[in-house]
Design a protein around this motif. Structure first.
Motif, PDB file in Angstrom:
ATOM      1  N   LEU A 161       0.826  -1.207   0.000  1.00  0.00           N
ATOM      2  CA  LEU A 161       0.000   0.000   0.000  1.00  0.00           C
ATOM      3  C   LEU A 161       0.859   1.255   0.000  1.00  0.00           C
ATOM      4  N   ALA A 162       2.041   1.194   0.581  1.00  0.00           N
ATOM      5  CA  ALA A 162       2.928   2.362   0.633  1.00  0.00           C
ATOM      6  C   ALA A 162       3.273   2.874  -0.759  1.00  0.00           C
ATOM      7  N   ASP A 163       3.340   1.985  -1.756  1.00  0.00           N
ATOM      8  CA  ASP A 163       3.621   2.419  -3.130  1.00  0.00           C
ATOM      9  C   ASP A 163       2.521   3.355  -3.626  1.00  0.00           C
ATOM     10  N   ALA A 164       1.285   2.984  -3.390  1.00  0.00           N
ATOM     11  CA  ALA A 164       0.163   3.816  -3.820  1.00  0.00           C
ATOM     12  C   ALA A 164       0.120   5.124  -3.035  1.00  0.00           C
ATOM     13  N   LEU A 165       0.408   5.058  -1.740  1.00  0.00           N
ATOM     14  CA  LEU A 165       0.368   6.254  -0.903  1.00  0.00           C
ATOM     15  C   LEU A 165       1.505   7.214  -1.215  1.00  0.00           C
ATOM     16  N   ALA A 166       2.554   6.742  -1.870  1.00  0.00           N
ATOM     17  CA  ALA A 166       3.655   7.607  -2.277  1.00  0.00           C
ATOM     18  C   ALA A 166       3.315   8.410  -3.531  1.00  0.00           C
ATOM     19  N   ASP A 167       2.218   8.057  -4.176  1.00  0.00           N
ATOM     20  CA  ASP A 167       1.759   8.744  -5.392  1.00  0.00           C
ATOM     21  C   ASP A 167       0.864   9.910  -4.983  1.00  0.00           C
ATOM     22  N   HIS A 168       1.338  11.152  -5.144  1.00  0.00           N
ATOM     23  CA  HIS A 168       0.562  12.314  -4.718  1.00  0.00           C
ATOM     24  C   HIS A 168      -0.677  12.547  -5.571  1.00  0.00           C
ATOM     25  N   ALA A 169      -0.795  11.837  -6.687  1.00  0.00           N
ATOM     26  CA  ALA A 169      -2.011  11.947  -7.494  1.00  0.00           C
ATOM     27  C   ALA A 169      -3.113  11.034  -6.972  1.00  0.00           C
ATOM     28  N   VAL A 170      -2.816  10.237  -5.959  1.00  0.00           N
ATOM     29  CA  VAL A 170      -3.844   9.428  -5.293  1.00  0.00           C
ATOM     30  C   VAL A 170      -4.444  10.263  -4.171  1.00  0.00           C
ATOM     31  N   HIS A 171      -5.718  10.591  -4.312  1.00  0.00           N
ATOM     32  CA  HIS A 171      -6.413  11.396  -3.316  1.00  0.00           C
ATOM     33  C   HIS A 171      -7.220  10.550  -2.346  1.00  0.00           C
ATOM     34  N   ALA A 172      -7.588   9.344  -2.780  1.00  0.00           N
ATOM     35  CA  ALA A 172      -8.527   8.548  -1.997  1.00  0.00           C
ATOM     36  C   ALA A 172      -8.217   7.064  -2.157  1.00  0.00           C
ATOM     37  N   VAL A 173      -8.518   6.311  -1.113  1.00  0.00           N
ATOM     38  CA  VAL A 173      -8.238   4.879  -1.082  1.00  0.00           C
ATOM     39  C   VAL A 173      -9.535   4.126  -0.805  1.00  0.00           C
ATOM     40  N   ASP A 174      -9.814   3.137  -1.639  1.00  0.00           N
ATOM     41  CA  ASP A 174     -11.016   2.305  -1.513  1.00  0.00           C
ATOM     42  C   ASP A 174     -10.577   0.950  -0.957  1.00  0.00           C
ATOM     43  N   VAL A 175     -10.906   0.694   0.316  1.00  0.00           N
ATOM     44  CA  VAL A 175     -10.459  -0.519   1.004  1.00  0.00           C
ATOM     45  C   VAL A 175     -11.541  -1.588   0.865  1.00  0.00           C
ATOM     46  N   VAL A 176     -11.262  -2.599   0.040  1.00  0.00           N
ATOM     47  CA  VAL A 176     -12.229  -3.677  -0.236  1.00  0.00           C
ATOM     48  C   VAL A 176     -11.531  -5.006   0.029  1.00  0.00           C
ATOM     49  N   THR A 177     -11.108  -5.176   1.266  1.00  0.00           N
ATOM     50  CA  THR A 177     -10.351  -6.365   1.660  1.00  0.00           C
ATOM     51  C   THR A 177     -11.156  -7.157   2.693  1.00  0.00           C
ATOM     52  N   ALA A 178     -10.560  -8.222   3.210  1.00  0.00           N
ATOM     53  CA  ALA A 178     -11.176  -8.979   4.297  1.00  0.00           C
ATOM     54  C   ALA A 178     -11.281  -8.084   5.540  1.00  0.00           C
ATOM     55  N   THR A 179     -12.334  -8.267   6.309  1.00  0.00           N
ATOM     56  CA  THR A 179     -12.605  -7.406   7.464  1.00  0.00           C
ATOM     57  C   THR A 179     -11.422  -7.265   8.422  1.00  0.00           C
TER      58      THR A 179
END
Length: 362
Positions: A69-87
Motif C-alpha cells: 500500500l505504501a507504493d500507492a500512498l507515495a503517489d501524490h495523485a492518489v487522493h482517496a483509497v477504496d479498502v475492499v479487503t477482508a474485514t
C-alpha cells in the motif's frame, strides 16, 4: 505537492485519483464500477498476490499493481483509497491511508470492534479527511425511496420495521475460511448483518438499545457461523424492528427481500417479489430495486472526496450499526437479550449527527 493540494488544484468537476485495495470478487466489482465513472482515475490496485493484482489492474488502462500500500500512498495523485479487503485488515489499511492524508472508503463491516472503528475515524476525520463506509443498501433505489418518503413525513413517526432478506451462497464452499470464523468475521450478524441493522435503524431513525438474536444452520450444520438469523431490535423510543437474514438459498445470487415500515400515520413497503425479473436455474438477474447501487454509492463517495456532498452514511451512524450488530452476535452466543450499551467501547451519550439518526438520503 500534498494529496489535498493536488485535489484542490484539479477542483471543479475534479478527477479523483483512487487506489483500490483488495483483489477479491467484490474488489473487482468496485474496480469496474469506478472505471465507469468519469470522475475517477484508478491509479493503483493493491493486493497480497502480485499475479492476481496485475490481472485485476489490467482491467483499467493505466492502473498499476503492487503488493505494498505504501507504493500507492507515495503517489501524490492518489487522493482517496477504496479498502475492499477482508474485514480483519480494514483497520490497518484505513489507518495507513488516513495517516497519509488520504480520504477513505472502506467496505462493511468497517471494523470488528468499536475501538478499531474509533481509531479509523481518528486517522481520517480526526486529521481532516473523510471516512465513508460502504453501506450499499442505502443506495439501492427501493430502500432510498422508502427512506425519502419517511423523511417527508408520509407515515408520521416510524414505529415498526420488518425486513426479510433471503439470498444465496452460504452453504459449504460458498464462503472462505475467514468468513466462517467469527473471530475474523465478527459472526454473521456483523459480517452481513451490519447491512440490515443499518437499514433498520436508518429507516426507524432512532437509537437501538436492546437486541435478541437466534441463529440457524439451515443447510450447513458444520458451520461455526449460522447461515441465517432472526433479530428483535428495540430502540430508545420503544420502536421495534424484526429482522430476518438468510444466506442459505440454494442458487448463488438469488434474492428475495421484503421491507415494511409502519408509522403513526401510515405504512410503507416494498418487495422484490412484486418486480418483473428474469429467473432460471442458470441465472438470477438482480432486481431493479438493487441494481446499480454500487455505482451510485461510488459516485457519491467521489462527491464527498471533492467536498461537493456530505456523506449519506456518517461515521456516528456506522458506529451505531456496528454496536447493534456486535450486540446481536453477543445475543447469538448468550441466548439472551443484550443491551447495546454493554458492547465494549460503547458510550451511551456518544454524539450523533443530530437529534436522531436519519441523516441524508441518497
Amino acid at each position: 505537492m500534498s494529496p489535498e493540494q493536488a485535489l484542490a488544484r484539479s477542483a471543479g468537476g475534479a478527477t479523483v485519483g483512487v487506489a483500490v485495495v483488495g483483489i477479491g470478487a467484490f474488489a473487482r466489482e468496485h474496480l469496474t464500477a469506478l472505471a465507469a465513472l468519469d470522475g475517477a482515475d484508478v491509479r493503483w490496485v493493491v493486493g497480497h498476490d502480485l499475479a492476481r493484482t496485475r490481472a485485476l489492474a489490467a482491467l483499467v488502462p493505466g492502473a498499476r499493481a503492487t503488493t505494498d500500500l505504501a507504493d500507492a500512498l507515495a503517489d501524490h495523485a492518489v487522493h482517496a483509497v477504496d479498502v475492499v479487503t477482508a474485514t480483519p485488515t480494514h483497520a490497518r489499511d484505513t489507518i495507513a491511508a488516513g495517516e497519509a492524508g488520504r480520504h477513505v472508503q472502506v467496505e462493511k463491516p468497517a471494523a470488528l470492534s468499536l475501538s478499531q472503528l474509533d481509531a479509523m475515524v481518528a486517522a481520517t476525520e480526526g486529521r481532516g479527511t473523510t471516512l465513508v463506509v460502504g453501506q450499499t443498501v442505502r443506495f439501492q433505489p427501493a430502500v432510498s425511496a422508502l427512506a425519502a418518503a419517511a423523511r417527508r413525513g408520509e407515515i408520521g413517526t416510524p414505529r415498526l420495521a420488518h425486513i426479510s432478506w433471503y439470498t444465496g451462497h452460504a452453504w459449504p464452499g460458498g464462503w472462505r475460511g475467514w468468513q466462517l470464523d467469527p473471530e475474523l468475521s465478527g459472526g454473521h450478524p456483523v459480517h452481513n448483518g451490519t447491512h440490515i441493522m443499518d437499514a433498520a435503524t436508518w429507516l426507524l431513525d432512532d437509537e437501538p438499545v436492546e437486541v435478541f438474536a437466534r441463529g440457524f444452520r439451515t443447510f450447513s450444520p458444520e458451520m461455526e457461523s449460522p447461515d441465517s438469523f432472526h433479530v428483535q431490535l428495540r430502540t430508545a423510543s420503544g420502536a421495534l424492528a424484526t429482522l430476518e437474514l438468510c444466506y442459505a438459498l440454494r442458487r448463488r445470487g438469488e434474492l428475495v427481500r421484503r421491507v415494511v415500515l409502519v408509522g403513526t400515520e401510515g405504512t410503507l413497503s416494498h418487495s422484490t417479489t412484486e418486480e418483473d425479473g428474469l429467473h432460471s436455474d442458470a441465472l438470477a438477474a438482480p432486481p431493479a430495486s438493487v441494481e446499480g447501487a454500487l455505482g451510485i454509492q461510488l459516485a457519491h463517495w467521489l462527491d464527498v472526496v471533492r467536498g461537493d456532498a456530505a456523506p449519506v452514511v456518517t461515521t456516528p451512524q456506522v458506529r451505531t450499526a456496528l454496536a447493534t450488530a456486535l450486540a446481536a452476535q453477543r445475543s447469538l452466543l448468550s441466548g439472551r437479550r443484550e443491551q447495546v450499551r454493554d458492547v465494549p467501547g460503547h458510550v451511551a451519550d456518544a454524539p450523533t449527527d443530530g437529534s436522531r439518526l436519519a441523516g441524508a438520503v441518497a
